[in-house]
Design a protein around this motif. Structure first.
Motif, mmCIF file in Angstrom:
data_model
loop_
_atom_site.group_PDB
_atom_site.id
_atom_site.type_symbol
_atom_site.label_atom_id
_atom_site.label_comp_id
_atom_site.label_asym_id
_atom_site.label_seq_id
_atom_site.Cartn_x
_atom_site.Cartn_y
_atom_site.Cartn_z
ATOM 1 N N ILE A 93 -5.846 -38.199 -21.088
ATOM 2 C CA ILE A 93 -5.748 -36.846 -19.812
ATOM 3 C C ILE A 93 -4.594 -37.580 -19.049
ATOM 4 C CG2 ILE A 93 -8.082 -36.534 -20.311
ATOM 5 C CD1 ILE A 93 -8.553 -38.782 -18.114
ATOM 6 N N ARG A 94 -3.865 -36.785 -18.133
ATOM 7 C CA ARG A 94 -3.338 -36.552 -18.111
ATOM 8 C C ARG A 94 -2.887 -35.370 -16.886
ATOM 9 N NH1 ARG A 94 0.714 -36.209 -20.732
ATOM 10 N NH2 ARG A 94 1.796 -34.450 -19.761
ATOM 11 N N ARG A 95 -2.370 -36.073 -15.458
ATOM 12 C CA ARG A 95 -2.351 -35.237 -14.172
ATOM 13 C C ARG A 95 -1.045 -35.744 -13.238
ATOM 14 N NH1 ARG A 95 -6.795 -33.178 -10.426
ATOM 15 N NH2 ARG A 95 -5.920 -31.959 -9.730
ATOM 16 N N GLU A 96 -0.491 -33.945 -12.884
ATOM 17 C CA GLU A 96 0.447 -34.160 -12.425
ATOM 18 C C GLU A 96 1.200 -33.968 -11.333
ATOM 19 O OE1 GLU A 96 3.934 -33.241 -15.011
ATOM 20 O OE2 GLU A 96 3.321 -34.624 -16.685
ATOM 21 N N LEU A 97 1.219 -33.813 -9.432
ATOM 22 C CA LEU A 97 1.220 -32.903 -8.916
ATOM 23 C C LEU A 97 2.721 -33.039 -8.739
ATOM 24 C CD1 LEU A 97 -1.532 -35.212 -7.117
ATOM 25 C CD2 LEU A 97 -1.615 -32.676 -8.157
ATOM 26 N N THR A 98 3.501 -31.822 -7.309
ATOM 27 C CA THR A 98 4.122 -31.901 -7.292
ATOM 28 C C THR A 98 4.447 -32.050 -6.042
ATOM 29 O OG1 THR A 98 4.490 -29.893 -7.531
ATOM 30 C CG2 THR A 98 5.196 -30.988 -9.660
ATOM 31 N N ALA A 99 5.656 -31.968 -4.662
ATOM 32 C CA ALA A 99 5.761 -32.610 -3.651
ATOM 33 C C ALA A 99 5.819 -31.170 -3.219
ATOM 34 C CB ALA A 99 6.887 -32.528 -3.120
ATOM 35 N N THR A 100 5.734 -29.493 -4.005
ATOM 36 C CA THR A 100 5.769 -28.041 -3.363
ATOM 37 C C THR A 100 4.269 -27.536 -4.200
ATOM 38 O OG1 THR A 100 6.451 -27.354 -6.445
ATOM 39 C CG2 THR A 100 8.071 -28.045 -4.564
ATOM 40 N N GLY A 101 3.046 -28.715 -4.499
ATOM 41 C CA GLY A 101 2.147 -28.019 -4.180
ATOM 42 C C GLY A 101 1.780 -27.626 -5.691
ATOM 43 N N LYS A 102 1.820 -27.827 -6.586
ATOM 44 C CA LYS A 102 1.926 -27.583 -8.091
ATOM 45 C C LYS A 102 1.432 -28.699 -8.533
ATOM 46 C CE LYS A 102 5.715 -24.546 -9.065
ATOM 47 N NZ LYS A 102 6.674 -24.267 -10.234
ATOM 48 N N SER A 103 -0.078 -28.340 -9.487
ATOM 49 C CA SER A 103 -0.847 -29.122 -10.177
ATOM 50 C C SER A 103 -0.757 -28.650 -12.210
ATOM 51 C CB SER A 103 -1.968 -29.296 -9.557
ATOM 52 O OG SER A 103 -2.977 -30.361 -10.304
ATOM 53 N N ARG A 104 -0.516 -29.466 -12.162
ATOM 54 C CA ARG A 104 -1.269 -29.483 -13.845
ATOM 55 C C ARG A 104 -1.734 -29.971 -14.264
ATOM 56 N NH1 ARG A 104 4.335 -28.415 -16.696
ATOM 57 N NH2 ARG A 104 5.249 -30.486 -16.394
ATOM 58 N N ALA A 105 -2.645 -30.365 -15.715
ATOM 59 C CA ALA A 105 -3.116 -31.188 -15.933
ATOM 60 C C ALA A 105 -3.432 -30.652 -17.528
ATOM 61 C CB ALA A 105 -4.978 -30.684 -15.972
ATOM 62 N N PHE A 106 -3.312 -32.018 -18.299
ATOM 63 C CA PHE A 106 -3.485 -32.126 -19.666
ATOM 64 C C PHE A 106 -4.046 -33.149 -20.756
ATOM 65 C CE2 PHE A 106 1.319 -31.188 -17.807
ATOM 66 C CZ PHE A 106 1.703 -30.345 -17.951
ATOM 67 N N ILE A 107 -4.187 -32.636 -22.334
ATOM 68 C CA ILE A 107 -5.163 -33.648 -22.550
ATOM 69 C C ILE A 107 -4.432 -33.934 -23.798
ATOM 70 C CG2 ILE A 107 -7.126 -34.061 -23.599
ATOM 71 C CD1 ILE A 107 -9.395 -31.925 -22.055
ATOM 72 N N ASN A 108 -4.188 -34.595 -24.717
ATOM 73 C CA ASN A 108 -3.554 -35.508 -25.324
ATOM 74 C C ASN A 108 -2.768 -33.933 -25.440
ATOM 75 O OD1 ASN A 108 -5.121 -36.799 -26.445
ATOM 76 N ND2 ASN A 108 -7.014 -35.746 -27.853
ATOM 77 N N ASP A 109 -1.598 -34.078 -24.115
ATOM 78 C CA ASP A 109 -0.889 -32.975 -24.230
ATOM 79 C C ASP A 109 -0.828 -31.205 -24.611
ATOM 80 O OD1 ASP A 109 1.003 -35.456 -23.947
ATOM 81 O OD2 ASP A 109 1.373 -35.988 -25.740
ATOM 82 N N THR A 110 -1.718 -31.502 -24.066
ATOM 83 C CA THR A 110 -2.427 -29.795 -24.237
ATOM 84 C C THR A 110 -1.832 -29.154 -22.568
ATOM 85 O OG1 THR A 110 -2.913 -29.950 -27.210
ATOM 86 C CG2 THR A 110 -3.213 -27.636 -24.927
ATOM 87 N N PRO A 111 -1.439 -28.798 -22.644
ATOM 88 C CA PRO A 111 -2.091 -28.128 -20.931
ATOM 89 C C PRO A 111 -3.147 -26.524 -20.615
ATOM 90 C CG PRO A 111 0.566 -27.408 -21.232
ATOM 91 C CD PRO A 111 -0.367 -27.855 -23.156
ATOM 92 N N VAL A 112 -4.146 -27.894 -20.005
ATOM 93 C CA VAL A 112 -5.493 -27.083 -19.309
ATOM 94 C C VAL A 112 -5.987 -26.626 -17.821
ATOM 95 C CG1 VAL A 112 -6.558 -28.015 -21.947
ATOM 96 C CG2 VAL A 112 -6.342 -29.349 -18.945
ATOM 97 N N ALA A 113 -6.664 -25.697 -18.131
ATOM 98 C CA ALA A 113 -7.498 -25.762 -15.861
ATOM 99 C C ALA A 113 -8.282 -27.101 -16.109
ATOM 100 C CB ALA A 113 -8.199 -24.095 -16.578
ATOM 101 N N LEU A 114 -8.297 -26.960 -14.561
ATOM 102 C CA LEU A 114 -8.748 -28.190 -14.510
ATOM 103 C C LEU A 114 -10.291 -28.056 -14.074
ATOM 104 C CD1 LEU A 114 -8.117 -29.809 -12.092
ATOM 105 C CD2 LEU A 114 -8.174 -29.158 -10.236
ATOM 106 N N SER A 115 -10.806 -26.762 -14.482
ATOM 107 C CA SER A 115 -12.231 -26.891 -15.161
ATOM 108 C C SER A 115 -12.766 -27.011 -16.078
ATOM 109 C CB SER A 115 -12.941 -25.357 -15.177
ATOM 110 O OG SER A 115 -12.009 -24.199 -15.732
ATOM 111 N N MET A 116 -11.509 -26.826 -17.066
ATOM 112 C CA MET A 116 -12.165 -28.314 -18.854
ATOM 113 C C MET A 116 -11.743 -29.362 -18.505
ATOM 114 S SD MET A 116 -9.809 -26.991 -21.979
ATOM 115 C CE MET A 116 -10.305 -25.775 -22.121
ATOM 116 N N LEU A 117 -10.754 -29.673 -17.314
ATOM 117 C CA LEU A 117 -10.429 -30.803 -17.226
ATOM 118 C C LEU A 117 -12.158 -31.896 -16.738
ATOM 119 C CD1 LEU A 117 -8.312 -33.801 -17.209
ATOM 120 C CD2 LEU A 117 -7.637 -33.140 -14.955
ATOM 121 N N LYS A 118 -12.688 -30.841 -15.732
ATOM 122 C CA LYS A 118 -13.759 -31.585 -15.087
ATOM 123 C C LYS A 118 -14.706 -31.887 -15.836
ATOM 124 C CE LYS A 118 -16.035 -31.005 -11.301
ATOM 125 N NZ LYS A 118 -17.494 -31.025 -11.763
ATOM 126 N N GLU A 119 -14.609 -30.221 -17.185
ATOM 127 C CA GLU A 119 -16.059 -30.672 -18.156
ATOM 128 C C GLU A 119 -15.765 -32.085 -18.992
ATOM 129 O OE1 GLU A 119 -17.127 -28.029 -21.937
ATOM 130 O OE2 GLU A 119 -15.728 -27.465 -20.609
#
Length: 552
Positions: A93-119
């Protein structure tokens, strides 16, 4: 369980890449060294909201990544349901944040919503921080603990399904009563509206038909003149087309013996004459029946005016809508007349659902009461082992009105000795006592839930000496049952019992302050525990004491 943690450009951490181990591990370090930063990074992996201020100063992005071994846990269904590739040996599981305010989450390199990451995070790891001790004063937390230990998920879900239906029908009953009351207050007005529309004898298509008749009669003179001229052209005595074609046909017919080709033309002319004769008869019929009656036109226009007036009054555009409104009014009046029966029927439905809810709630209550008795005896044993031989712990379950979680109010009661009456645990327990109660509860919960990783953040607050050692032994036992337990501690007694020891430290560099975390070697571990015992000036006695704690 958590195998590897990678953090880059997160607050004071430049880059951290560290492997973790099964069993019981400890993390130590001076206050402010960065232990909370590491927990914050892990929190982001578990779906917590991000802040761009978390990105290391000067960096444009930060990355937090964790590798988990899930081979001992049955979690494949989560990945199948969410169409994510499953690798039980190395789930990333991976989380990336950028200085511009963007946030991305991944599970096994698949982009997922933050709610799924929390689940997923909720199934991978539990972080017990100091502020969680405050949850002991929250009824929903206490109820959740009881439900986890009672393993009543199916029973609670069945109850909640029926309860939702009960709430829906109960609301429908309230709405019906309110509607009937409003209608009763307006019954005279409703009756007047219905009578007005009913007496108007509305019929579908009436308006269109009347508008056509009105338009026709309004142009009666034009119509009659056109029909007269057409009739004269077709049937005139001297110049009528029908008679002239008849004469032409007779003329050609008279020479058919000498001009055979004329016979076909005679047939064609006869066909034309027959068609024109039929048209002429229809025109004459229309002419004879086209009479302009001013009184009839007035009747039609008056009816149209009435229809237009009703449509404007009731804010509709067609007679069909007026008819629909009339029928609705009739239904409302019928409902008022039959309101007692309708309410009685709905009340019976609500009562039946309430009975079913009560039956389900009783099943849940019995399960909770059973586990409450077990918790009492188990907690007594655990607290005695933690230096509170006279402590009493009970789960009070009292009945209340049916709610989303059943009919039970759950409260944890505690007394540190036999002479003090049982009271709410959060009100009478000291900090050290609450820490021991929470650890005991967590140990019980961990036995009921297959959670891969548990992190305790200074759960040892308020305890020391042998009690700390007992707490460490409990965490050590928790780490022996297919579980990874990590304790962030300031106590040497706890640090000494970890199978693996990590230290978080802070360093000043030309680029600024950075935090780092390293796994200690056996010699480094002795020095760290000795420092925890004696402070920065490590004495030989502290070294010997550290070795004794480490059983070296």
């Amino acid at each position: 369980m958590l195998q590897q943690l990678y953090i880059k450009n997160f607050t004071l951490i430049d880059e951290l890449d560290i492997r973790l181990h099964p069993g019981f591990s400890v993390i130590t370090g001076e206050t402010g060294a960065g232990k909370s930063i590491i927990l914050g990074a892990i929190g982001l992996l578990l779906g917590q909201r991000a802040d761009t201020k978390s990105i290391k100063q000067g960096a444009d992005r930060c990355v937090i990544e964790a590798h988990f071994d899930l081979s001992r846990y049955d979690m494949k269904s989560f990945f199948d349901e969410n169409d994510i590739e499953y690798d039980d040996k190395d789930t990333i599981i991976r989380r990336e944040l950028t200085a511009t305010g963007k946030s991305r989450a991944f599970i096994n390199d698949t982009p997922v919503a933050l709610s799924m990451l929390k689940e997923l995070g909720d199934q991978l790891m539990d972080i017990h921080s100091q502020h969680q001790n405050l949850l002991l004063n929250k009824q929903d937390f206490q109820l959740n603990v009881v439900d986890i230990l009672a393993q009543d998920t199916k029973e609670v879900a069945a109850y909640q399904k029926v309860f939702a239906q009960y709430q829906q029908q109960k609301k429908a009953l309230e709405t019906l009563r309110e509607e009937i009351e409003r209608n009763r207050q307006n019954v005279d007005f409703l009756q007047f509206q219905f009578d007005e529309l009913s007496e108007s004898k509305l019929t579908k298509g009436e308006q269109e038909e009347l508008e056509q008749q009105s338009d026709t009669m309004s142009h009666a003179e034009e119509i009659k003149t056109a029909l007269y001229e057409t009739d004269n052209a077709l049937n005139g005595d001297e110049t009528g087309v029908v008679d002239m074609i008849r004469k032409a046909s007779n003329a050609l017919g008279s020479i058919s013996q000498v001009l055979p080709d004329s016979e076909e033309l005679v047939g064609r002319l006869d066909s034309c004459r027959i068609e024109l004769k039929d048209i002429a008869d229809e025109v004459r019929r229309m002419l004879n029946h086209t009479d302009f009656d001013p009184e009839e036109l007035d009747v039609i226009n008056n009816r149209l005016d009435r229809l237009y007036e009703l449509e404007k009054k009731y804010h509709v555009e067609t007679v069909e809508e007026l008819i629909s409104l009339r029928d609705q009014l009739q239904q409302q009046l019928n409902n008022i007349e039959n309101s007692d029966e309708a309410v009685a029927k709905k009340e019976k439905e609500v009562e039946q659902l309430h009975t079913i809810c009560q039956e389900h709630a009783n099943k849940v209550t019995k399960l909770r009461q059973t586990i409450a008795k077990q918790m009492k005896s188990q907690m007594a044993g655990r607290l005695e082992a933690l230096g509170m031989p006279h402590a009493r712990f009970e789960v009070s379950i009292t009945t209340t009105e049916l709610g989303r979680n059943g009919q039970d109010n759950v409260s944890f009661l505690f007394s540190a000795n036999t002479s003090t009456p049982l009271q709410s645990v959060a009100q009478v327990a000291s900090g050290g006592e609450i820490a021991r109660v929470m650890l005991s509860l967590k140990a019980m919960i961990s036995g009921a839930v297959k959670l891969p990783t548990i992190i305790f953040d200074e759960i040892d607050t308020g305890v020391s000496g042998k009690i700390a050692e007992k707490m460490a032994q409990i965490m050590q036992e928790m780490g022996q049952t297919e579980r990874q337990v990590i304790s962030i501690t300031h106590l040497p007694q706890i640090a000494a019992l970890g199978s693996h020891h990590y230290k978080v430290s802070k360093e000043e560099t030309p680029q600024g302050t950075i935090s780092q975390m390293t796994e200690l070697t056996p010699d480094e571990r002795i020095n760290e525990i000795a420092q925890m015992l004696s402070g920065s000036n490590i004495s030989k006695a502290a070294i010997d004491n550290a070795k004794q704690l480490l059983k070296l």
